[in-house]
Design an enzyme around this catalytic site. Structure first.
Site, short mmCIF file in Angstrom:
data_model
loop_
_atom_site.label_atom_id
_atom_site.label_comp_id
_atom_site.label_asym_id
_atom_site.label_seq_id
_atom_site.Cartn_x
_atom_site.Cartn_y
_atom_site.Cartn_z
N SER A 159 0.85 -1.19 0.00
CA SER A 159 0.00 0.00 0.00
C SER A 159 0.88 1.23 0.00
CB SER A 159 -0.89 0.00 1.25
OG SER A 159 -1.50 1.26 1.46
N TYR A 186 -1.55 -1.48 10.53
CA TYR A 186 -1.75 -1.73 9.11
C TYR A 186 -0.54 -1.27 8.30
CZ TYR A 186 -3.65 -1.40 4.38
OH TYR A 186 -3.85 -1.53 3.02
#
Length: 327
Positions: A159, A186
């Protein structure tokens, strides 16, 4: 040989779809595993690969949901597997190896984002367990089939939200000493996915196995957002004031079809033959950013997650926590 983190002139871009990538391409004879291949961008990747002739296997934690979403694609095989359960991962790998001599493409796509604090049976934080450790163990267990393919590719979904202090993460990956923050957790796992690809590629290239990390873009219509309030998506610009998705590929906001494109490109593009270990975005090799701190980039990767020492430390940590090794 390590590939330079520099764009290579791909004919595709931010608005390209997975179907665009494989238009007119025949991949018959190849076998792929797509974790999370029954929802979101994983479903689109699995569908498009299968349409190009690939034998696609989708490991699923929720078998009934997988059967429903893949009902129109009986050619895609569904097998039970829970990434947070080491025994389940091993059982899936054993079944796959018993039925298949080789694995050409492994797309480690499944993941959890910004979830409340939870731990697996071994005490590992759930996002780290799912996004990193489960995929590490799966890759190790499938290693013989990847080597047998003689040209296999492993794709790790990362990401733009990977900008962290890698040393801090490696010191406390399971939040045993620091206060838990779901978004920090995350980001840690997305940095780890890049580190994993760097380490795996350095090991695998002499066996013909290359690894790539991929930023798919921001996709509003995906199960990843189940732990996220819509107000955050609105504030980020990926949804309007009424909570409807905003599609603007150049800014990073994509449809599922566009979100699946870069992983399919990294898994199949002939432009990447002989290359590996790089971070890809918008169906292209991304740029190298100058520093680890700073605003998110839709196409760039930070130096800390491309560092060979850091990647080696991440690899050793995964070995310690899972007991898995490349055989």
């Amino acid at each position: 040989m390590t590939t330079a983190q520099f764009p290579i002139g791909s004919p595709f871009g931010a608005a390209s779809t997975a179907q665009d990538i494989l238009k007119g391409v025949n991949l018959s004879g190849k076998t792929a595993i797509v974790t999370g291949g029954y929802s979101g961008i994983g479903l689109e990747a699995a569908r498009v690969l299968a349409s190009a002739g690939v034998k696609v296997v989708v490991p699923a934690r929720n078998i009934e949901k997988a059967k429903q979403t893949l009902a129109d694609h009986p050619e895609i095989l569904i097998e039970p597997m829970d990434l947070m359960d080491p025994t389940s991962v091993d059982a899936f790998a054993e079944r796959f190896l018993a039925a298949n001599k080789k694995l050409d493409i492994l797309i480690n796509n499944a993941g959890s984002m910004a979830s409340p604090l939870a731990r697996d049976a071994r005490g590992n934080e759930s996002q780290f367990s799912t996004n990193v450790l489960g995929h590490f163990q799966l890759t190790c267990r499938l290693w013989s089939a990847l080597v047998a393919a003689r040209g296999a590719r492993v794709i790790a979904l990362s990401s733009a939200n990977h900008r962290i202090k890698v040393a801090d993460f490696l010191h406390d990956p399971n939040f045993e000493h620091g206060e838990y923050d779901s978004w920090k957790a995350y980001a840690n796992t997305k940095a780890a996915n890049v580190l994993f690809a760097v380490a795996l590629d350095s090991i695998g290239q002499r066996h013909g196995v290359r690894a790539f990390s991929v930023h798919p873009g921001g996709i509003f219509d995906t199960g990843l957002l189940r732990h996220t309030d819509v107000s955050l998506a609105i504030a980020a610009g990926m949804a309007d004031k009424d909570g409807n998705a905003i599609i603007d590929p150049e800014k990073g906001w994509k449809t599922r079809e566009q979100g699946a494109a870069t992983m399919v490109w990294a898994a199949t593009s002939t432009l990447l033959e002989g290359k590996g270990g790089v971070y890809c975005s918008d169906c292209e090799v991304g740029t190298q950013l100058a520093e680890d701190e700073g605003p998110l980039s839709t196409t760039g990767v930070t130096p800390g997650v491309k560092d060979s020492v850091n990647s080696g430390r991440l690899w050793q940590l995964c070995e310690q926590l899972t007991g898995a090794r490349l055989d």
